[in-house]
Design a protein around this motif. Structure first.
Motif, PDB file in Angstrom:
ATOM      1  N   UNK A   1       0.874  -1.432  -0.103  1.00  0.00           N
ATOM      2  CA  UNK A   1      -0.197  -0.269   0.119  1.00  0.00           C
ATOM      3  C   UNK A   1       1.318   0.723  -0.112  1.00  0.00           C
ATOM      4  N   UNK A   2       0.219   1.998  -0.504  1.00  0.00           N
ATOM      5  CA  UNK A   2       2.004   2.477  -1.145  1.00  0.00           C
ATOM      6  C   UNK A   2       0.953   4.653  -1.669  1.00  0.00           C
ATOM      7  N   UNK A   3       1.927   5.395  -1.229  1.00  0.00           N
ATOM      8  CA  UNK A   3       1.225   6.700  -1.532  1.00  0.00           C
ATOM      9  C   UNK A   3       0.804   7.100  -3.229  1.00  0.00           C
ATOM     10  N   UNK A   4      -0.006   7.773  -3.146  1.00  0.00           N
ATOM     11  CA  UNK A   4      -0.188   7.814  -4.897  1.00  0.00           C
ATOM     12  C   UNK A   4       0.866   8.417  -5.597  1.00  0.00           C
ATOM     13  N   UNK A   5       2.282   9.094  -4.639  1.00  0.00           N
ATOM     14  CA  UNK A   5       3.422   9.025  -5.300  1.00  0.00           C
ATOM     15  C   UNK A   5       3.691   8.357  -6.289  1.00  0.00           C
ATOM     16  N   UNK A   6       3.565   7.692  -5.858  1.00  0.00           N
ATOM     17  CA  UNK A   6       4.410   6.184  -7.090  1.00  0.00           C
ATOM     18  C   UNK A   6       3.893   6.454  -8.260  1.00  0.00           C
ATOM     19  N   UNK A   7       2.379   6.685  -9.022  1.00  0.00           N
ATOM     20  CA  UNK A   7       1.880   6.882  -9.752  1.00  0.00           C
ATOM     21  C   UNK A   7       2.534   7.703 -11.287  1.00  0.00           C
TER      22      UNK A   7
END
Length: 225
Positions: free
Chosen positions: A37-43
């Motif tokens: 579960x990552x932060x949106x920044x990974x996108x």
């Protein structure tokens, strides 16, 4: 577009061993499927506009019936650090990004590596468990921006530091990213603290310094990057 990199916690969902290469010189290979579960920044590693498309300004998912976004491209020549071992020539592939509320992303991906028999046994002990891992291009030069303004940063020392995870949690919890903060709390020298901050910048945990030398923490408290 930035090269994909990830540092944080992930669950090993599945593992598979196989042999690859010519019949007279086959090598042991291991395929892992992981979820985090990552932060949106990974996108941003996949599409600079993706987060703005799938999230509303309040962090809610724009379309709740939307399925995971998948990417089929395969990345080669990565370095993987996990379970007290480092692996080179790692392939990363089969990305799936499922947006969640509060700007979170459930990300699954697969990696292929060539471990020893002992390393396979040790990794297998963590099946279905959450582990700490770091994935980055193994040339130690990580690109930022597009081809018209590439910035190259050498972060080998900071990225290899055993205090990197601790420094990440420290700046996330304090909501402040400074060399002095890391130096004081971890009781280390200035140069080592500076290398850790630079490594956190490369990994997308903190921003690059502004005109006043201040950095912004880009992940939430307790979040994986």
């Amino acid at each position: 577009m930035e090269k994909f990199r990830y540092m944080g916690r992930a669950v090993i969902l599945h593992l598979n061993t196989r042999k690859e290469g010519p019949e007279d010189a086959q090598e042991l290979a291991l395929d892992l499927k992981l979820k985090t579960i990552a932060d949106q920044l990974v996108m941003r590693f996949f599409d600079a506009d993706l987060a703005g498309f799938v999230f509303l300004s309040n962090g809610a998912v724009r379309n709740n019936v939307m399925g995971p976004v998948t990417y089929s491209h395969e990345l080669e020549s990565y370095r993987l650090d996990m379970v007290d071992s480092s692996f080179f020539g790692v392939r990363v592939k089969k990305f799936s990004l499922e947006p969640m509320d509060r700007f979170k992303v459930a990300m699954t991906f697969s990696i292929s590596l060539k471990p020893s028999g002992d390393e396979v046994a040790r990794i297998a002990e963590f099946l279905q468990d959450e582990i700490e891992l770091s994935l980055a291009p193994s040339d130690n030069e990580l690109d930022f921006g597009d081809s018209t303004g590439v910035r190259t940063v050498h972060v080998e020392s900071g990225a290899d530091d055993e205090l990197l995870y601790t420094a990440r949690d420290l700046v996330a919890n304090h909501r402040r990213a400074s060399v002095s903060l890391v130096q004081r709390h971890l009781r280390i020298g200035y140069n080592r603290a500076a290398r850790l901050i630079e490594a956190l910048e490369v990994l997308g945990i903190v921003s690059k310094p502004d005109e006043n030398g201040n950095r912004t923490v880009l992940v939430e408290e307790g979040a994986s990057a």
